[in-house]
Scaffold this active site. Structure first.
Site, PDB file in Angstrom:
ATOM      1  N   ARG A  56       0.829  -1.209   0.000  1.00  0.00           N
ATOM      2  CA  ARG A  56       0.000   0.000   0.000  1.00  0.00           C
ATOM      3  C   ARG A  56       0.864   1.262   0.000  1.00  0.00           C
ATOM      4  NH1 ARG A  56      -4.778   1.631   4.333  1.00  0.00           N
ATOM      5  NH2 ARG A  56      -5.028   3.801   3.631  1.00  0.00           N
TER       6      ARG A  56
ATOM      7  N   ASN B 283     -10.647  -4.168   0.010  1.00  0.00           N
ATOM      8  CA  ASN B 283     -10.739  -3.101  -0.987  1.00  0.00           C
ATOM      9  C   ASN B 283      -9.889  -3.398  -2.217  1.00  0.00           C
ATOM     10  OD1 ASN B 283     -12.501  -1.037  -0.419  1.00  0.00           O
ATOM     11  ND2 ASN B 283     -11.179  -0.213   1.217  1.00  0.00           N
TER      12      ASN B 283
ATOM     13  N   CYS C 194     -18.874  -2.183   2.526  1.00  0.00           N
ATOM     14  CA  CYS C 194     -18.036  -1.028   2.776  1.00  0.00           C
ATOM     15  C   CYS C 194     -18.599  -0.337   4.002  1.00  0.00           C
ATOM     16  CB  CYS C 194     -18.095  -0.096   1.564  1.00  0.00           C
ATOM     17  SG  CYS C 194     -17.059   1.369   1.734  1.00  0.00           S
TER      18      CYS C 194
ATOM     19  N   HIS D 157     -17.214   3.594  -3.135  1.00  0.00           N
ATOM     20  CA  HIS D 157     -16.394   4.812  -3.062  1.00  0.00           C
ATOM     21  C   HIS D 157     -16.763   5.855  -4.116  1.00  0.00           C
ATOM     22  CE1 HIS D 157     -13.008   3.280  -0.228  1.00  0.00           C
ATOM     23  NE2 HIS D 157     -14.210   2.900   0.146  1.00  0.00           N
TER      24      HIS D 157
ATOM     25  N   TYR E 165     -15.398   9.912  -0.550  1.00  0.00           N
ATOM     26  CA  TYR E 165     -14.376   9.735  -1.584  1.00  0.00           C
ATOM     27  C   TYR E 165     -14.620  10.557  -2.839  1.00  0.00           C
ATOM     28  CZ  TYR E 165     -12.670   5.988   1.359  1.00  0.00           C
ATOM     29  OH  TYR E 165     -12.157   5.285   2.405  1.00  0.00           O
TER      30      TYR E 165
END
Lengths: 437, 437, 437, 437
Positions: free
Chosen positions: A95, A149, A170, A200, A254
């Site tokens: 990440r 995700n 989510c 998102h 988002y």
């Protein structure tokens, strides 16, 4: 009915204690018999810490549940009723690369929406397909509740390429619901949400006592203190009031990446230069959490966990499992096949949408055609997601670049190409489909 | 049948001599009786130069056509059979602002695709609506052939807000057709084009002898010499080969603004700093053209006209008029109501598409669903166009900002807002719908 | 380009001389090199008579074409450019059963629309699939021009179950066009037809000089003398004027079976009791035709052939072949995949529709949504056709009965079941899919 | 919150005592304050009997509710929260004509599905439109719960021609649910129904413990004792087993009129000749009921009411009102706008469908495309319904005949025309839209 067998893929996640707490809270309605924590060998230390804490949590609650740890996935899935997936391919180190590399190209490295999320998808698609193949063989009736995700792209993968009964999840919907209730000064139970869109890139209409009160939420979001439903990992920049009121739909946190791209990029750049990227921050939080988790006297979910962006995630998962298992016919927002619920998006695509949850699965509520300000971006991002899944499944570099170009946050073919090549090389070990011998 | 009455709105355009040449070339099939040149008072000098040249052109061809000049539009439209519209609200000075102001904000000022095109649309929408209202009253059976830009947004305006029989036109299809034939080394008559998309976001599939030869065109476009169908006003940057081959559709010149945004912006910035923006260059060309046009010995279209970006435009218009008038059932690419030809776009929207042209109008060919790499951007830009029309018709600043935000070339709400306010102020005199007393 | 190779499946049909005449008429544009007449062994005598006549026809026209007769289909299809299919499984004897048995149950035995057509479909589906499988192997680029009935159901079969490039054909469109021109007193070249619907459930809008003149056709059809486009095999009962004017679309001859069911049934019953069913009458006509055909002095299509219901059929076929071969981009009404041309019908379904014909195939014109009076019956009959294809391909008796029940001319499950069982037994030898060993 | 004001249009109906009982049963959740019984002057005697019984029922239950009787509709609707409509234009005498006249033409006179239902629709459409117009003025936030038949056609009328918040209701769903539970030997609460289709052409899928158990219902319905969900007014003829199993969807009682037309016609003919048509039978039952209702000692709903075909109707209505009022988010089957829930039917059309009921209204569950055996008949009947509404709203005889011809139970234009003229004359006083001065 005998007790439930639940497997957790990514059992060593720091979120597992919340999941366990969720099962404890709902013990009257969910007769848990077995909890199988599945992880990869490199995560052995973490998953064993989690297993020990889980046993202490369950013991304190007086529950007789068999807890086991597994590194061989397929046998561990045999005969399960529910699978919760919350794994992270390449851990936080991967990440961190997702977040840092794009900044060099002047583009966002966000872990779900931007180029970062794109690479997270490419790494995760082969694994989620593997889980589904396993389930088709050893537990074909199991429900897979995925909150790994990018949850929407993984739902798209599952819907188009497997027969698994799955629902993507989510914490945005629950955060938005709580945020709206707070703004309205109302009990969340009195606030009805109609969610629609993509993971998102989620929108909501909000109703109270039969009235559409969405404008009240939008009005609030134009001042800094009114940022409804923004989790810890997203900078809560306030919206222009007129813009939001004209938009007419309540956006999830988002959307800022699309609507305030330069500002959000600036926040990322500054964070990277000072406190570190989100992954780097979370890594520290995680290390601290695992220190806590090791404490043999700890037998509850520690309050520090709430600092992570994923708050409410696991609770949402257990609540969803209960809705399925107890045939509650409750409305949850899940990532499932669109069908014709939103006719502006392909019928075969995955969407995030309010759906009635019963024993036989999720029935999305009919949403109908959307106004252009909502429709255009949803369609563009869905096209991006479809291309991403096509690239992730086939390992075709050209499709991957088409996908990146279709992402509204990538400004050109050239940047897409250079970025792809650098990031693919960096993640090479996790992208077997692109680097076949 | 008696002779045709044709009106030209924007009769003083430097393109009119090409239009006249088109009628002369087709004199056997189009019995022109009257040509009415309509313009605004501020363009009196130019339209009179054009009228004089037109009369010389027709006289040389031995045609007996009544040529007249009008500054009062409605009576001039009475009883016409066809109207060609090619006017420019605010002339090239307004275009120069369209092109310069956005550069300050780091965004493209292109006169159709970018923020420039957006303001051109806002200025033009009230005028095109006025023409349609006039036609509904004084020539309800007339066909309006519009090639005023942005042609697609104006077609959207006409389709959604009037009953006028109209077809929008562009020179992209003819340029693309000729470009493809050149690459294939074939007679254009042997090359079949299937056009689909939106104006200036147009795609084609190319066929020869029953085979799809689109990949041959795409292959060619990845080297600088193979830029098929790029007009003089668009920088002919070559494409990445793999990208184009994977895309699978032949893009028109203008897609570069979306696919190579930073590079195209750089070209604009450099041009503005050196030779001037396109408007500024064109202004000089125009001045030179009008000097030529004044010459009482000139009785043909001068070859210098071909240097303008709009080459082939007027010829396409006369060819289309002949197809209608003579019920040719030929296929032309026009901007008309989508219906269900492209089910990924709204039925009520205007699209640019191959259609059979007969006396009763345009019948689009059925195109069917599109692949995601084409679909996503088309849907996003169509949403932008719908919002632009809504803003242009109502004069609602908030809708205008929604439209700009929906444009893929505008990166944020903040830039959309600041840009709108500066440009609206600069064009105030041409935006009566936004600045009502 | 070398000469064309054309195969005729059902070469021994009495219509072949018209087909040959069609090729002779178009010799300048269609360079025929080979004509392969394919038939079954039991039709040997007829096909040889036809072959001899064909040779005399071609000789008289001075054409050098190789004519051959084949009883082994697959090798005979090798490398052909076009295949015309006009065969009849079970010959006229099977048709006679199709027409007689239903009358016992009080339902129409019409050979395309009713129960008769249903069984004709079941007998023909396995054969047309065999032809397509052969073509996929030995002539994958060939176009199949099918006018074996029921042409629409066979097109549905081909479209859903093969990769063959095929267009179904019928003489209804040409009959309707000529009928409309006669009513309008106009040259057919001045009359534009827009065809839409299904084979034998076809509708048209008629245009002349840009105006919709359909009401003039409908008005005419309410008097006995005005029956536009009705072939010899359909009783030309006039329509109620108000009904037709309100309907607003010009129906083909066969809609009478749906709109005047009891009257048309009465006509069939009376005919069966007196002159015989249509098959029985045609059998006599055919015998007479073949007597003529045998005459070694006959070297043209005899005028008597026009008495058959299929007049214009073969000419339409050759005209269509020429449109493809010469890339004419003419509009023909053909049976092809709907796509989104008529959004009220499934995209994957075959429809009969005006389409632009070019070398690369048929592009249907966009028709859009239909008014309810047209839509309902089209949708119901299309559902029947889909079920018929499913039954014909699988040989599933239960699906066959579902199909019959979905046919608007079958009043109940009981009648569908009894009728199916009697007719299936009668046609047993031609229904291998239903009677597997 | 203050108490609820509920109006009943057709308050004098014999069903009202069940409605009252429904409110009494739900007194804890529905705080009824006022019940306004609205009827026509010619029904004064009946509505006063009902008002007296209602007061006794409420008194016995110890509820303080104001009961009033009104013959002037608009003022009586002022400020109401809910309106229940259950009126019958022309009473049972008109229904008797609906049932008898068609038999002369050999067609079914059923009061909802056949020609009878068509005329019931024509009589009722002007009245329901009047109610909606009144509500728009004097109670714009009221919900209209309609169970006047034909409930689907009236929902279509309301959805297309008014702004009233309305839900059409029928007792078929509840009858089917109870019938399925009986066959499954299960508590109805454990049986999940997914309803889709049109009123009186309704289908269901049945689920238990997450499994689709529809085949168990269908299997049962092929024996006489297994007729699930058939009300008293429909002859419970058993289905052919293979047909029903292949169909795959659980049909409501009324599909028999389409699938067993001759048999159902025979039942009607015999009934008419012996015990009388349904209206004639019901008239006697009603007279007996009103005799009972007059009894000043009667203070409950008498058990004899259950004999009427409409059993469960009123209870369903009160249950629906409670779901709205208490924001229960329960699933009910209602007649509302389709939207995109069933993409095979028009978005603007009314459908009968499972929907989530909350304070803000009904959200249909997404059903998706249907298989042909279900789709064809639904589409045909929906086209009929649309034409019926168009005829009923405009009073256009030609549209009325188009509607009848589109009804699968009417065999020809001739019968449609003759039947229309005779029935329109018979009902002339109730068809003001067709017989304007």
């Amino acid at each position: 009915m005998s007790g439930l067998k639940v497997a957790v893929v990514g059992g060593g996640s720091s979120y597992t204690p919340e999941l366990v707490e969720g099962f404890i809270k709902r013990q009257a309605e969910l007769p848990l018999a077995e909890l199988r924590l599945i992880d990869v060998e490199t995560g052995r230390e973490k998953v064993e810490i989690i297993a020990a804490l889980t046993k202490r949590q369950l013991a304190k609650a007086g529950l007789d549940v068999k807890v086991s740890v597994h590194f061989d996935r397929k046998p561990a899935l045999e005969g399960v009723d529910y699978v919760v997936s919350q794994f992270r391919v390449g851990q936080l180190d991967a990440r961190a690369l997702d977040e840092r590399i794009p900044l060099k190209y002047g583009v966002l490295g966000q872990e779900t929406t931007g180029a970062g999320g794109f690479f997270k998808a490419l790494r995760t698609i082969p694994v989620i397909l593997g889980i589904c193949r396993d389930l088709e063989e050893v537990a074909p009736n199991a429900y897979l509740i995925n909150f790994t995700n990018p949850s929407g792209i993984l739902a798209e993968t599952i819907v188009r390429h497997t027969k698994t009964k799955a629902m993507g999840l989510c914490n945005n919907p629950i955060n938005m619901h709580l945020g709206a209730a707070r703004i309205l000064g109302a009990d969340p139970g009195k606030v009805n949400m109609k969610f629609l869109g993509l993971n998102h890139l989620l929108w909501a209409k909000v109703f109270m006592e039969g009235q559409d009160v969405t404008p009240r939420i939008l009005e609030a979001m134009s001042v800094p203190s009114g940022q409804a439903g923004t989790p810890a990992n997203v900078a809560a920049l306030p919206y222009d009031r007129d813009f939001l009121m004209t938009l007419g739909y309540y956006p999830c946190a988002y959307q800022r990446y699309f609507y305030m791209t330069p500002e959000m990029l600036q926040v990322e750049i500054e964070a990277a230069a000072t406190k570190g990227t989100r992954a780097e921050v979370v890594k520290k939080t995680e290390a601290e959490l695992f220190e806590l988790y090791k404490d043999p006297n700890l037998d509850i979910k520690p309050p520090q966990l709430a600092k992570r962006g994923g708050a409410h995630y696991s609770d949402a998962a257990v609540s969803l499992i209960s809705a399925i298992h107890n045939d509650k016919k409750e409305i949850h927002a899940v990532n499932v096949r669109n069908g014709c619920a939103m006719p502006d998006l392909p019928a075969d695509a995955a969407v995030e949408i309010s759906a009635v949850i019963s024993r036989e699965g999720a029935s999305p509520l009919t949403m109908g055609p959307l106004p252009p300000q909502i429709r255009g971006i949803l369609q563009q991002v869905k096209a991006y997601e479809e291309l991403t899944v096509a690239a992730g499944v086939t390992g075709d570099r050209n499709l991957a670049i088409q996908a990146l170009v279709a992402n509204p946050l990538i400004p050109s073919i050239r940047i897409a190409t250079e970025l792809f090549d650098e990031m693919a090389a960096a993640h090479r070990q996790y992208l077997p489909q692109f680097f076949r011998a």
